[in-house]
Design an enzyme around this catalytic site. Sequence first.
Site, short mmCIF file in Angstrom:
data_model
loop_
_atom_site.label_atom_id
_atom_site.label_comp_id
_atom_site.label_asym_id
_atom_site.label_seq_id
_atom_site.Cartn_x
_atom_site.Cartn_y
_atom_site.Cartn_z
N SER A 1 -2.75 -0.49 -5.23
CA SER A 1 -1.43 -0.08 -5.74
C SER A 1 -0.33 -1.09 -5.47
CB SER A 1 -1.04 1.27 -5.11
OG SER A 1 -1.10 1.20 -3.69
N HIS B 1 5.96 1.26 -0.80
CA HIS B 1 5.44 0.28 -1.76
C HIS B 1 6.57 -0.61 -2.28
CE1 HIS B 1 1.78 2.64 -1.79
NE2 HIS B 1 1.21 1.75 -2.58
#
Length: 306
Positions: free
Chosen positions: A57, A282
């Site tokens: 990811s 992230h």
Amino acid sequence: MMYRTRRGKAVSKRRTAVTLAALSSCALTVGLTGTASAAPRDAHGTPRSTYVALGDSYTSGPLIPTQVDANCARSDHNYPSITARERQVTSFTDVSCGGATTAEMWQAQGTNGPQLDAVKRDTDLVTLQIGGNDVGFGSIIGTCAGLSAKDLAGNPCQRYYGAAGYDQLTLKILRTAPKVARVLREVRKRAPHARVVVVGYPDLLPDDGTGCYPDVPFAAKDFPYLRDTEKRLNLMLRAVALLNRADYVDTYGPTVGHDMCKAPADRWIEPLRPAAPAAPAHPNAKGEEVMAQALLKTLGTGPGRH
């Protein structure tokens, strides 16, 4: 008479030696020319380049606009896509997928096939960012956040992972090393002439070890512990890349000072409650752009691997 004959033989030997040296030089030049393959070109004579991006990811860019693959949470503004546009590659395949481990290099993940299937014999460039999920990024964050309330000033997370007398996360990193090495060997097998680049993970927590509870809900002394754990992961990736004739891109250094504890305007990694379109813990769009620039710098200055 004897003098002239010996002299003639000496001259003849010297001429022969010079001739052989010249022939050897020519042969070497021809050999080198023959083995140094020219850049592939398409039907119009334009240099061709094929780029395949593998990863999890941190590569795919979940929630970053525009999402082009719902199954893998993949953005067309992740660092591989930016790199492909900047380099004007003629063929680009991004098979990175949120949640991927090294196992997904060989097995399907929902509608995403085995990532290694995208690597072909004529592939020129392969980037790989993997290992975080093998170590357990998601579960580590959840565990440490849950334990923090027990000792906000201490290191309950570090004590938890060290309860057996050794650090479990360090062991997980060591056990992930041969898995990443296996992926790189397989990439080499499938694309023997490709340049292969391992991409490290960006700086998630303050590099100076300070905390920012409750925005990032870890106990004070677990911040430096988790920071050092990520550094060990990146160190392992760098070493595995070196041992397998691949380049390594440091994305940690360029993102220091822009971790998830920083103010929204200054951070390139979103906290557990993101303010910008990105998955928790992230990179946001700026983070992906910075990783792309680090990769482009390596591709532009480092030696090619063939």
